[in-house]
Design a protein around this motif. Structure first.
Motif, mmCIF file in Angstrom:
data_model
loop_
_atom_site.group_PDB
_atom_site.id
_atom_site.type_symbol
_atom_site.label_atom_id
_atom_site.label_comp_id
_atom_site.label_asym_id
_atom_site.label_seq_id
_atom_site.Cartn_x
_atom_site.Cartn_y
_atom_site.Cartn_z
ATOM 1 N N TYR A 165 0.843 -1.190 0.000
ATOM 2 C CA TYR A 165 0.000 0.000 0.000
ATOM 3 C C TYR A 165 0.885 1.250 0.000
ATOM 4 N N GLU A 166 0.291 2.380 -0.411
ATOM 5 C CA GLU A 166 1.056 3.616 -0.529
ATOM 6 C C GLU A 166 0.149 4.811 -0.266
ATOM 7 N N THR A 167 0.740 5.899 0.244
ATOM 8 C CA THR A 167 -0.008 7.121 0.499
ATOM 9 C C THR A 167 0.770 8.328 -0.007
ATOM 10 N N GLY A 168 0.124 9.488 -0.021
ATOM 11 C CA GLY A 168 0.789 10.754 -0.291
ATOM 12 C C GLY A 168 1.597 10.770 -1.574
ATOM 13 N N GLU A 169 2.848 11.246 -1.477
ATOM 14 C CA GLU A 169 3.739 11.328 -2.629
ATOM 15 C C GLU A 169 4.213 9.962 -3.108
ATOM 16 N N GLY A 170 3.995 8.949 -2.309
ATOM 17 C CA GLY A 170 4.396 7.603 -2.689
ATOM 18 C C GLY A 170 5.867 7.329 -2.451
ATOM 19 N N GLY A 171 6.298 6.171 -2.920
ATOM 20 C CA GLY A 171 7.676 5.745 -2.719
ATOM 21 C C GLY A 171 7.856 5.015 -1.405
ATOM 22 N N HIS A 172 9.079 4.528 -1.205
ATOM 23 C CA HIS A 172 9.349 3.677 -0.047
ATOM 24 C C HIS A 172 9.034 4.349 1.286
#
Length: 322
Positions: A195-202
């Protein structure tokens, strides 16, 4: 759309059996800056050690409680099972594999998941960690490596990557992560969902592992106590307090931690999450050069300094690699 989306990771707090041993691992081996040596504000006979990038940037904090006389944890389901640290690229994993070998730290061979290379390792307490390559990563920026570390800057840890949460009830956890917290599902790989939120990435990712075939975990040292997610300030924190209240999950309400403000909530059985503000930060009560060397206390505990210090085992945190 959520009015104030979570920004990604803020910090992760685990439990360790020895404050000196965890300092040696986090600072001397992993090259993280002990930016604050203080106590658990809810259990003042317990250290709370904050290891970060050079200046204590939110999203780079790996912190530890060292509860006196705590028993070792037992791994299983319904636990935050692993924390990851971001490193610049795949080549850095080769450097870290050699360094872990030189220090006698148990690790697995490097492998890939969700398109990124990683190296899993564990400490003497059995706590599970991961070094995660940012080579193919975009999104939330990392921090700045600690200037006094002996780890080369182009190989150094730059912040937290995703935590892995192992749960028996995948449907419930998916609902909390997506509907309440606003994360979007990116990919699935066997028992694991990304899953991912906001600007994304690790720095803005979370992994849920579905395991209903394991016994329930038992909390103790060598385990993660809670994972904290980043929000901007007091105003956006209040938005999350109200939102979590609407979902009727067990929660703490507003908590003043002096270095940041937060709220805790029980995301699932035995899974404790926190929403924490990015500031005001760790250098408001001591200088950069003194950070992490001496015991610092928030103002509301300063009157108890003598008794607090008498109850703590002294640790030497003055080491600087260069």
């Amino acid at each position: 759309m959520i009015k104030h989306p979570l920004l990604g990771m803020n910090h992760v707090t685990a439990m360790a059996s020895s404050p000196q041993t965890i300092f040696d691992l986090m600072s001397k081996t992993l090259g993280l800056h002990l930016i604050k040596k203080t106590v658990n504000q809810d259990a003042i006979d317990t250290y709370h050690l904050y290891f970060t990038d050079d200046t204590g940037t939110a999203g780079t904090d790996m912190t530890f409680f060292t509860f006196p006389n705590q028993l070792p944890g037992i791994r299983g389901t319904n636990m935050i099972s692993r924390v990851s640290f971001r490193v610049p690229n795949d080549a850095a994993l080769d450097f870290w594999e050699d360094r872990l070998n030189d220090r006698g730290i148990e690790h697995d061979p490097a492998e890939s998941q969700f398109g990124s290379r990683h190296l899993n390792f564990r400490d003497e307490d059995g706590q599970e960690y991961q070094l995660l390559s940012d080579e193919n990563n975009q999104g939330v920026a990392g921090g700045t490596p600690w200037r006094h570390s002996d780890v080369p800057a182009d190989m150094a840890i730059v912040g937290l990557g995703p935590v892995t949460v192992t749960v028996a009830d995948q449907e419930h956890m998916h609902f909390v992560v997506t509907d309440l917290m606003g994360y979007r599902q990116l990919a699935a790989d066997g028992n694991f969902t990304l899953y991912e939120t906001g600007e994304g990435g690790h720095g803005a990712q979370l992994i849920v592992e579905h395991r209903d075939d394991l016994p329930l975990a038992v909390e103790g040292f060598g385990q993660i106590h809670h994972a904290a997610f980043n929000t901007e300030d007091r105003e956006t924190l209040q938005f999350w307090i109200d939102r979590i209240s609407d979902y009727r999950l067990p929660q703490s309400g507003f908590v003043e931690r002096y270095y940041f403000q937060s709220e805790y909530f029980r995301a699932a059985p035995q899974i404790l999450f926190e929403i924490a503000t990015a500031g005001p930060g760790f250098l408001q009560d001591e200088t950069y050069d003194e950070a992490g060397i001496h015991l610092e206390l928030p103002p509301f505990l300063e009157a108890q300094r003598a008794s607090i210090e008498a109850g703590l085992t002294p640790i030497d945190t003055s080491w600087r690699g260069r």
